[in-house]
Design an enzyme around this catalytic site. Structure first.
Site, PDB file in Angstrom:
ATOM      1  N   VAL A 168     109.652 -40.441  24.601  1.00  0.00           N
ATOM      2  CA  VAL A 168     110.418 -41.281  23.678  1.00  0.00           C
ATOM      3  C   VAL A 168     110.596 -40.572  22.344  1.00  0.00           C
ATOM      4  CG1 VAL A 168     110.377 -43.438  22.360  1.00  0.00           C
ATOM      5  CG2 VAL A 168     109.744 -43.450  24.777  1.00  0.00           C
ATOM      6  N   LYS A 169     109.544 -39.927  21.853  1.00  0.00           N
ATOM      7  CA  LYS A 169     109.645 -39.248  20.559  1.00  0.00           C
ATOM      8  C   LYS A 169     110.661 -38.110  20.606  1.00  0.00           C
ATOM      9  CE  LYS A 169     108.962 -37.845  16.422  1.00  0.00           C
ATOM     10  NZ  LYS A 169     107.792 -37.114  15.970  1.00  0.00           N
ATOM     11  N   LEU A 170     110.707 -37.376  21.693  1.00  0.00           N
ATOM     12  CA  LEU A 170     111.643 -36.265  21.802  1.00  0.00           C
ATOM     13  C   LEU A 170     113.084 -36.765  21.849  1.00  0.00           C
ATOM     14  CD1 LEU A 170     109.634 -34.013  24.277  1.00  0.00           C
ATOM     15  CD2 LEU A 170     109.986 -33.647  21.834  1.00  0.00           C
TER      16      LEU A 170
END
Length: 280
Positions: A168-170
């Site tokens: 999700v962060k990427l």
């Protein structure tokens, strides 16, 4: 909770202070005498070795800069072997989902749980207790460390199993960087229409085009200035996102086109989109 903490730097230090203020017992790794002395002056318990920091801890938080440093600390540095059975390793560093999954596989044999929890925000968000956390891990492990994470994180978003937080962060950082690319094109369009960049950036945050990326650019006064300020953080994650997407059979699609626009926009100022780090 009894917590160990590794990586008390730009992001980690305010996390430590928030944890202490929330009543947690925190032991921080300070490899040099100077670092330990500086931390002690701030009321922080600083120790010289990983074993001392991890011993008896309910959880150990790692907040270093790169994926390679995570592997070095947790695997080569002996952190996992020093952590007691039943404890939880929390990794805030943004990196490859594969690293989180590798750590989880290694830790499982020792009865240690791994939670990947990359962050979105900066030191000012930590100080205000509003850092966004994308958390991946087993339900019970996440539930156990949530009280500590809530010391500086709001919202604390449990997005799936170990590795999901990194995924999700990427995506978040690829989209953030692509938005900067779109803003660069918007500024170019504004110039063609005879609108000064400063005037445009002063007006757009009040319209329907408002976004977190736009707010950051407007605060700096130009796309180039903002890219120079955050590029060292955003660049690494964009490259990791490209690599992970390719490994999983995906691609960045139109996001990659916007990233190309951003690179073109910052080159005239002598910049290129950097390839290291992020905490956006």
């Amino acid at each position: 909770m009894r917590l160990g903490f590794i990586g008390a730097g730009r992001m980690g230090r305010p996390m430590v202070h928030r944890l202490i203020e929330a009543g947690h017992e925190v032991r921080v790794l300070g490899r040099s005498a100077e670092t330990r002395a500086a931390l002690a002056q701030e009321g922080v318990q600083a120790l010289a070795g990983v074993t001392e920091v991890a011993g008896g801890a309910d959880a150990v938080v790692v907040c270093v800069f790169t994926d390679e440093q995570v592997r070095e600390v947790c695997l080569d540095g002996g952190l996992l072997t020093a952590m007691p059975e039943g404890s939880v390793l929390v990794v805030h560093t943004t990196g490859s989902p594969g690293t989180a999954e590798t750590l989880a596989a290694r830790a499982a044999s020792r009865g240690v749980h791994v939670v990947d929890s990359p962050v979105s925000g900066g030191p000012h968000d930590i100080a205000a207790g509003r850092l966004t956390l994308f958390v991946g891990g087993a339900d019970d492990a996440v539930a156990r460390v949530r009280p500590a994470l809530r010391s500086y994180g709001d919202p604390v978003l449990h997005v799936g199993p170990t590795g999901a937080g990194q995924r999700v962060k990427l995506v978040n950082n690829a989209l953030f960087a692509a938005q900067l690319g779109l803003l660069a094109d918007a500024v170019r369009l504004g110039a063609q229409l005879g609108v000064d960049e400063a005037a445009l950036l002063g007006a757009l945050p009040h319209g329907s085009s408002a976004s977190r990326a736009l707010a950051g650019v407007a605060a700096r006064g130009s796309v180039a200035a903002f890219a120079a300020a955050v590029g060292d953080f955003v660049g690494k994650d964009v490259e990791v996102a490209r690599k992970v997407a390719a490994e999983l059979g995906g691609d960045l699609g139109v996001l990659d086109e916007a990233l190309g626009t951003l690179a073109d926009a910052v080159r005239p100022a002598g910049r290129s989109v950097p390839q290291e780090g992020t905490d956006r």
